[in-house]
Design a protein around this motif. Structure first.
Motif, mmCIF file in Angstrom:
data_model
loop_
_atom_site.group_PDB
_atom_site.id
_atom_site.type_symbol
_atom_site.label_atom_id
_atom_site.label_comp_id
_atom_site.label_asym_id
_atom_site.label_seq_id
_atom_site.Cartn_x
_atom_site.Cartn_y
_atom_site.Cartn_z
ATOM 1 N N PHE A 98 -11.507 -31.828 -30.362
ATOM 2 C CA PHE A 98 -11.048 -30.265 -29.927
ATOM 3 C C PHE A 98 -10.908 -30.103 -31.697
ATOM 4 C CE2 PHE A 98 -7.745 -27.377 -31.148
ATOM 5 C CZ PHE A 98 -8.407 -26.110 -30.633
ATOM 6 N N VAL A 99 -9.646 -31.283 -32.150
ATOM 7 C CA VAL A 99 -9.449 -31.477 -33.174
ATOM 8 C C VAL A 99 -10.951 -31.738 -34.651
ATOM 9 C CG1 VAL A 99 -7.505 -32.120 -35.414
ATOM 10 C CG2 VAL A 99 -7.409 -31.979 -33.376
ATOM 11 N N GLN A 142 -9.895 -38.666 -26.149
ATOM 12 C CA GLN A 142 -11.201 -38.541 -26.844
ATOM 13 C C GLN A 142 -11.763 -36.828 -26.991
ATOM 14 O OE1 GLN A 142 -14.449 -40.047 -24.559
ATOM 15 N NE2 GLN A 142 -13.257 -42.018 -24.814
ATOM 16 N N GLY A 143 -10.528 -35.416 -25.579
ATOM 17 C CA GLY A 143 -10.924 -35.026 -26.149
ATOM 18 C C GLY A 143 -9.870 -34.004 -27.274
ATOM 19 N N THR A 176 -0.621 -32.179 -23.481
ATOM 20 C CA THR A 176 -0.115 -31.402 -22.446
ATOM 21 C C THR A 176 -0.642 -33.514 -21.519
ATOM 22 O OG1 THR A 176 1.232 -29.366 -22.134
ATOM 23 C CG2 THR A 176 0.449 -30.892 -19.868
ATOM 24 N N ARG A 177 -2.184 -33.078 -21.226
ATOM 25 C CA ARG A 177 -3.063 -33.825 -20.768
ATOM 26 C C ARG A 177 -2.860 -35.169 -21.327
ATOM 27 N NH1 ARG A 177 -8.960 -34.147 -18.804
ATOM 28 N NH2 ARG A 177 -8.810 -33.814 -21.603
ATOM 29 N N ALA A 178 -2.960 -35.578 -22.776
ATOM 30 C CA ALA A 178 -2.822 -36.497 -23.616
ATOM 31 C C ALA A 178 -1.381 -37.487 -23.335
ATOM 32 C CB ALA A 178 -3.076 -36.412 -25.245
ATOM 33 N N HIS A 179 -0.346 -36.362 -23.471
ATOM 34 C CA HIS A 179 0.828 -37.273 -22.626
ATOM 35 C C HIS A 179 1.096 -37.340 -21.264
ATOM 36 C CE1 HIS A 179 3.456 -34.598 -26.377
ATOM 37 N NE2 HIS A 179 2.995 -35.911 -26.363
ATOM 38 N N GLN A 219 -1.484 -38.589 -19.962
ATOM 39 C CA GLN A 219 -2.236 -39.824 -19.900
ATOM 40 C C GLN A 219 -1.559 -40.932 -20.661
ATOM 41 O OE1 GLN A 219 -6.419 -39.248 -20.705
ATOM 42 N NE2 GLN A 219 -6.642 -37.880 -18.615
ATOM 43 N N GLY A 220 -0.702 -40.183 -21.838
ATOM 44 C CA GLY A 220 0.176 -41.763 -22.575
ATOM 45 C C GLY A 220 -0.895 -42.353 -23.039
ATOM 46 N N THR A 221 -1.474 -41.147 -23.444
ATOM 47 C CA THR A 221 -2.256 -41.782 -25.133
ATOM 48 C C THR A 221 -1.082 -41.025 -26.256
ATOM 49 O OG1 THR A 221 -3.736 -39.961 -24.584
ATOM 50 C CG2 THR A 221 -4.566 -42.440 -23.899
ATOM 51 N N LEU A 222 -0.687 -40.129 -26.398
ATOM 52 C CA LEU A 222 -0.102 -39.434 -27.314
ATOM 53 C C LEU A 222 0.763 -39.744 -27.422
ATOM 54 C CD1 LEU A 222 -0.999 -36.869 -29.521
ATOM 55 C CD2 LEU A 222 -0.655 -35.296 -28.366
ATOM 56 N N ARG A 223 1.580 -39.921 -28.996
ATOM 57 C CA ARG A 223 2.892 -40.128 -29.329
ATOM 58 C C ARG A 223 3.517 -38.526 -28.632
ATOM 59 N NH1 ARG A 223 4.128 -42.321 -34.958
ATOM 60 N NH2 ARG A 223 5.614 -40.809 -34.788
ATOM 61 N N ARG A 224 5.103 -39.184 -27.549
ATOM 62 C CA ARG A 224 5.246 -38.019 -26.470
ATOM 63 C C ARG A 224 6.421 -38.022 -27.349
ATOM 64 N NH1 ARG A 224 9.050 -42.682 -23.545
ATOM 65 N NH2 ARG A 224 10.204 -43.445 -24.952
ATOM 66 N N ASP A 225 6.375 -37.992 -28.946
ATOM 67 C CA ASP A 225 7.677 -37.144 -29.580
ATOM 68 C C ASP A 225 6.961 -36.260 -30.426
ATOM 69 O OD1 ASP A 225 6.491 -39.112 -30.701
ATOM 70 O OD2 ASP A 225 7.342 -39.065 -32.540
ATOM 71 N N VAL A 226 5.518 -35.619 -30.173
ATOM 72 C CA VAL A 226 4.443 -35.065 -31.066
ATOM 73 C C VAL A 226 4.390 -34.099 -29.650
ATOM 74 C CG1 VAL A 226 1.733 -35.072 -32.123
ATOM 75 C CG2 VAL A 226 2.692 -36.930 -31.925
ATOM 76 N N SER A 227 4.253 -32.490 -30.746
ATOM 77 C CA SER A 227 4.564 -31.711 -29.919
ATOM 78 C C SER A 227 2.999 -30.448 -30.443
ATOM 79 C CB SER A 227 5.339 -30.484 -30.167
ATOM 80 O OG SER A 227 5.128 -29.806 -31.868
#
Length: 200
Positions: free
Chosen positions: A92-93, A87-88, A136-139, A141-149
């Protein structure tokens, strides 16, 4: 009758404020290509007066952007303070794109039209730093694809900024649909091989 020092100070303050107001409107509507002579004319002062207050166009731009950067910092802090990192990140985006849509100069500067501007060097630094923490926080928590920087997300914001530019005249809010498409593609899902387990 001689002009008093108090009157000179009042005139200088008025000219400064009029220049900022005219520059804010011009940069917001026409972007960074606007000529400072146009800004001076719209403010009702001479170019020499403009340069006395703002020796360079970048000085004027930085003064105009100051409230926008403060607003950006505020909602960045809000995004970082959300318990749910996804959500954060979305907040932001979306708010960054709203700011870019509202301020054409911000849009132009972040998209690279003012690569030599100290004002936009600070903007790019803020964007990088904010995204590093949010990603970093979204990774975690497992909510953002880990291949996205963070860099990937920054490029997506700039790409969406281009959509803001292309649709501003005919459909100003159309970029929100495309933001939805992008965020949907970036979110991690169970079973897709990209989800990370939250740290404990």
């Amino acid at each position: 009758m001689a002009t008093t020092p108090r009157r000179r100070r009042w005139d200088a303050t008025r000219n400064h404020d009029q220049l900022l107001e005219s520059a804010a409107g011009a940069f917001a509507e026409r972007g960074l290509s606007v000529d400072v002579r146009e800004i001076a004319r719209e403010a009702g002062v001479g170019v020499g007066t403009l340069y006395r207050h703002f020796p360079t166009k970048d000085d004027l731009l930085r003064a105009v952007l100051e409230p926008d950067l403060a607003e950006w910092a505020d909602f960045t802090a809000e995004a970082n303070g959300t318990e749910d990192a996804w959500q954060g990140l979305c907040l932001f985006v979306e708010r960054t794109l709203e700011l870019m849509a509202k301020r054409r100069a911000m849009l132009d500067g972040l998209s690279g039209a003012a690569s030599d501007s100290a004002a936009f060097e600070a903007c790019h630094a803020h964007l990088r730093d904010a995204l590093e923490g949010l990603v970093t926080r979204a990774h975690r928590q497992g909510t953002l694809r880990r291949d996205v920087s963070a860099g990937d997300l920054g490029l997506q914001i700039l790409a969406l900024g281009r959509i803001v530019q292309l649709t501003a005249a005919e459909d100003p809010g159309r970029w929100r649909r495309h933001l939805g498409f992008v965020l949907d593609g970036l979110r991690a899902r169970r079973g897709d091989g990209t989800r990370q387990h939250p740290t404990r």
